[in-house]
Motif scaffolding. Sequence first.
Motif, PDB file in Angstrom:
ATOM      1  N   ALA A   1      11.412 -20.040-102.072  1.00 20.67           N
ATOM      2  CA  ALA A   1      12.209 -21.232-102.396  1.00 20.67           C
ATOM      3  C   ALA A   1      13.165 -20.999-103.568  1.00 20.67           C
ATOM      4  N   THR A   2      12.814 -20.084-104.468  1.00 22.23           N
ATOM      5  CA  THR A   2      13.606 -19.909-105.687  1.00 22.23           C
ATOM      6  C   THR A   2      14.322 -18.565-105.768  1.00 22.23           C
ATOM      7  N   ASN A   3      14.048 -17.688-104.819  1.00 24.94           N
ATOM      8  CA  ASN A   3      14.623 -16.342-104.830  1.00 24.94           C
ATOM      9  C   ASN A   3      14.200 -15.571-106.086  1.00 24.94           C
ATOM     10  N   ALA A   4      13.010 -15.878-106.593  1.00 19.54           N
ATOM     11  CA  ALA A   4      12.506 -15.248-107.817  1.00 19.54           C
ATOM     12  C   ALA A   4      11.845 -13.906-107.511  1.00 19.54           C
ATOM     13  N   LEU A   5      11.944 -12.997-108.453  1.00 23.37           N
ATOM     14  CA  LEU A   5      11.186 -11.753-108.378  1.00 23.37           C
ATOM     15  C   LEU A   5       9.739 -12.039-108.765  1.00 23.37           C
ATOM     16  N   VAL A   6       8.806 -11.321-108.157  1.00 20.27           N
ATOM     17  CA  VAL A   6       7.404 -11.419-108.539  1.00 20.27           C
ATOM     18  C   VAL A   6       7.062 -10.110-109.239  1.00 20.27           C
ATOM     19  N   VAL A   7       6.815 -10.225-110.537  1.00 23.64           N
ATOM     20  CA  VAL A   7       6.593  -9.053-111.386  1.00 23.64           C
ATOM     21  C   VAL A   7       5.182  -9.121-111.969  1.00 23.64           C
ATOM     22  N   PRO A   8       4.267  -8.322-111.436  1.00 28.11           N
ATOM     23  CA  PRO A   8       2.902  -8.322-111.991  1.00 28.11           C
ATOM     24  C   PRO A   8       2.891  -7.747-113.409  1.00 28.11           C
ATOM     25  N   TYR A   9       1.991  -8.254-114.217  1.00 21.57           N
ATOM     26  CA  TYR A   9       1.802  -7.683-115.547  1.00 21.57           C
ATOM     27  C   TYR A   9       0.326  -7.789-115.904  1.00 21.57           C
ATOM     28  N   ALA A  10      -0.058  -7.014-116.886  1.00 24.38           N
ATOM     29  CA  ALA A  10      -1.444  -7.050-117.353  1.00 24.38           C
ATOM     30  C   ALA A  10      -1.461  -6.902-118.860  1.00 24.38           C
TER      31      ALA A  10
END
Length: 174
Positions: free
Chosen positions: A83-92
Amino acid sequence: MSLPIESRVTLSSDAFICDCQRRIWGTTSSPFNNLVGITRALKKKGVVWYAPDIEVKNKNSVFAEFKGVQASTTLAISRIARATNALVVPYAHYRNDDDRTYRLRIFPALDNFPSDEPIADTRALNRAIEAIIEPHPERYWWSIKRFKNRPEGEKKVVSAKPTTPYRDLNNPIF
């Protein structure tokens, strides 16, 4: 570099996360605690933290493989990213040996995410979580409910509490 970070978490027992929330908002409560607020923030190119391994029991979750076990996994991240064209960036964040400081690791954005298959996206999220916990599996929150609720007809995977804090990823103890 400083970025505003939104969070779906309303309260965290993790001291590091609580500290970050206090520094950003002055409280551990998020100003964006619903999907409408998160979607608006992302459409404005904001940064949002969303825990994909917290179970939601409704039509917005499916069972997807996690370390060889079917785990309840949210579809929300796939839907929000679409819906937002957002990147999904995992972090820890990993606690250092001094038990007072943390190391932050940013992983590459998920490839081809979201895909045309939301269920495949949930598996991609679970693979990202597997990579995040790999260095310190004993620190993962194995007791979360996503493992306790099972697909219809499957036996429970809950077993006796371990005698040591380490949990073998190839033979998880839930």
